[in-house]
Scaffold this motif. Structure first.
Motif, PDB file in Angstrom:
ATOM      1  N   UNK A  44       0.805  -1.224   0.000  1.00 17.27           N
ATOM      2  CA  UNK A  44       0.000   0.000   0.000  1.00 17.27           C
ATOM      3  C   UNK A  44       0.839   1.276   0.000  1.00 17.27           C
ATOM      4  N   UNK A  45       2.161   1.148   0.170  1.00 17.55           N
ATOM      5  CA  UNK A  45       3.007   2.329   0.221  1.00 17.55           C
ATOM      6  C   UNK A  45       2.852   3.130   1.504  1.00 17.55           C
ATOM      7  N   UNK A  46       2.546   2.450   2.579  1.00 22.85           N
ATOM      8  CA  UNK A  46       2.354   3.111   3.876  1.00 22.85           C
ATOM      9  C   UNK A  46       3.687   3.264   4.599  1.00 22.85           C
ATOM     10  N   UNK A  47       3.697   4.115   5.621  1.00 24.21           N
ATOM     11  CA  UNK A  47       4.892   4.344   6.430  1.00 24.21           C
ATOM     12  C   UNK A  47       5.175   3.084   7.256  1.00 24.21           C
ATOM     13  N   UNK A  48       6.262   2.410   6.942  1.00 20.45           N
ATOM     14  CA  UNK A  48       6.566   1.124   7.564  1.00 20.45           C
ATOM     15  C   UNK A  48       6.825   1.249   9.065  1.00 20.45           C
ATOM     16  N   UNK A  49       7.493   2.314   9.464  1.00 19.59           N
ATOM     17  CA  UNK A  49       7.814   2.471  10.890  1.00 19.59           C
ATOM     18  C   UNK A  49       6.539   2.655  11.710  1.00 19.59           C
ATOM     19  N   UNK A  50       5.658   3.538  11.271  1.00 19.70           N
ATOM     20  CA  UNK A  50       4.412   3.781  11.994  1.00 19.70           C
ATOM     21  C   UNK A  50       3.566   2.511  12.014  1.00 19.70           C
ATOM     22  N   UNK A  51       3.499   1.824  10.890  1.00 22.22           N
ATOM     23  CA  UNK A  51       2.719   0.590  10.813  1.00 22.22           C
ATOM     24  C   UNK A  51       3.239  -0.470  11.774  1.00 22.22           C
ATOM     25  N   UNK A  52       4.543  -0.710  11.733  1.00 25.12           N
ATOM     26  CA  UNK A  52       5.104  -1.756  12.585  1.00 25.12           C
ATOM     27  C   UNK A  52       4.992  -1.384  14.054  1.00 25.12           C
ATOM     28  N   UNK A  53       5.212  -0.120  14.378  1.00 20.01           N
ATOM     29  CA  UNK A  53       5.098   0.321  15.768  1.00 20.01           C
ATOM     30  C   UNK A  53       3.677   0.118  16.284  1.00 20.01           C
ATOM     31  N   UNK A  54       2.697   0.511  15.491  1.00 20.77           N
ATOM     32  CA  UNK A  54       1.295   0.358  15.918  1.00 20.77           C
ATOM     33  C   UNK A  54       0.913  -1.113  16.023  1.00 20.77           C
ATOM     34  N   UNK A  55       1.420  -1.933  15.114  1.00 29.98           N
ATOM     35  CA  UNK A  55       1.140  -3.367  15.172  1.00 29.98           C
ATOM     36  C   UNK A  55       1.727  -3.980  16.441  1.00 29.98           C
TER      37      UNK A  55
END
Length: 215
Positions: A44-55
């Protein structure tokens, strides 16, 4: 502090909160959600850091896990500040983990692209074979019955009714699990959800046949 070091610190934080959980929200759940999140985020081209942190952190303030979510959120923000996550990043992470829960879906919470990615990954872990195992695990941990034939699914639940009202493991399929396929945000999430949804339907067909002694 570099982002990989920050993520490692978040991993340890989540493990400390969740490692002893027996309700299906343990560290193994987090690992699966993180892995799926990374895959969807890249697509999806999302911010990987924010995604992984939230996960990594999405369950550490959940009222199924902690007694006081408000205090848990304060502690989390303090921790993120201590490992030099920026205020903007903290806001993005907190916005996701406070809005993505299924219990809030009637309120149509607005999510960022990163929030949609993490929400899909979390919801995918609630359906299919693993989803069935988790709902039975959660039901056992809360003293909820497997099935009461006289019970009917509840509709249009408030968050309080969803969490605290009387239900069963099988009713949870109708009140949540079977709805998730149509609530996916991303193309990848939608594709994965189709097969897992079909497995839920197959399971229920077999369950009812066995319950009635017909198979």
């Amino acid at each position: 502090m570099k982002q990989q070091e920050q993520l490692k610190a978040m991993e340890q934080y989540a493990k400390r909160v969740l490692d002893s959980d027996t309700s299906g929200h343990d560290w193994s759940h987090i690992e699966r959600v993180v892995n799926t999140t990374k895959t969807i985020a890249k697509a999806e081209g999302a911010d990987l850091f924010i995604c992984e942190a939230a996960a990594l952190l999405h369950d550490v303030i959940d009222d199924k896990i902690v007694q006081n979510p408000a205090d848990a959120l304060k502690e989390l923000k303090k921790f993120l500040t201590s490992i030099e996550v920026t205020p903007e990043q903290i806001e993005a992470i907190v916005s996701i983990i406070t809005r993505m829960s299924f219990k809030n879906h009637q309120e149509k919470q607005e999510l960022s692209l990163e929030g949609k990615v993490v929400q899909d990954a979390d919801r995918l872990d609630a359906i299919g074979a693993i989803g069935i195992a988790r709902v039975m695990c959660y039901s056992g941990s809360t003293g909820r019955s497997i099935h009461k034939p006289e019970m009917k699914p509840r509709e249009n639940l408030t968050p309080e009714e969803y969490r605290n009202g009387e239900s069963t493991a099988i009713m949870h399929f109708y009140e949540k699990l079977l709805k998730l396929k149509d609530l996916m945000n991303t193309k990848y999430g939608n594709e994965l959800a189709k097969g897992r949804h079909e497995f839920l339907e197959l399971y229920l067909k077999q369950f009812y046949a066995e319950w009635d002694g017909k198979r």
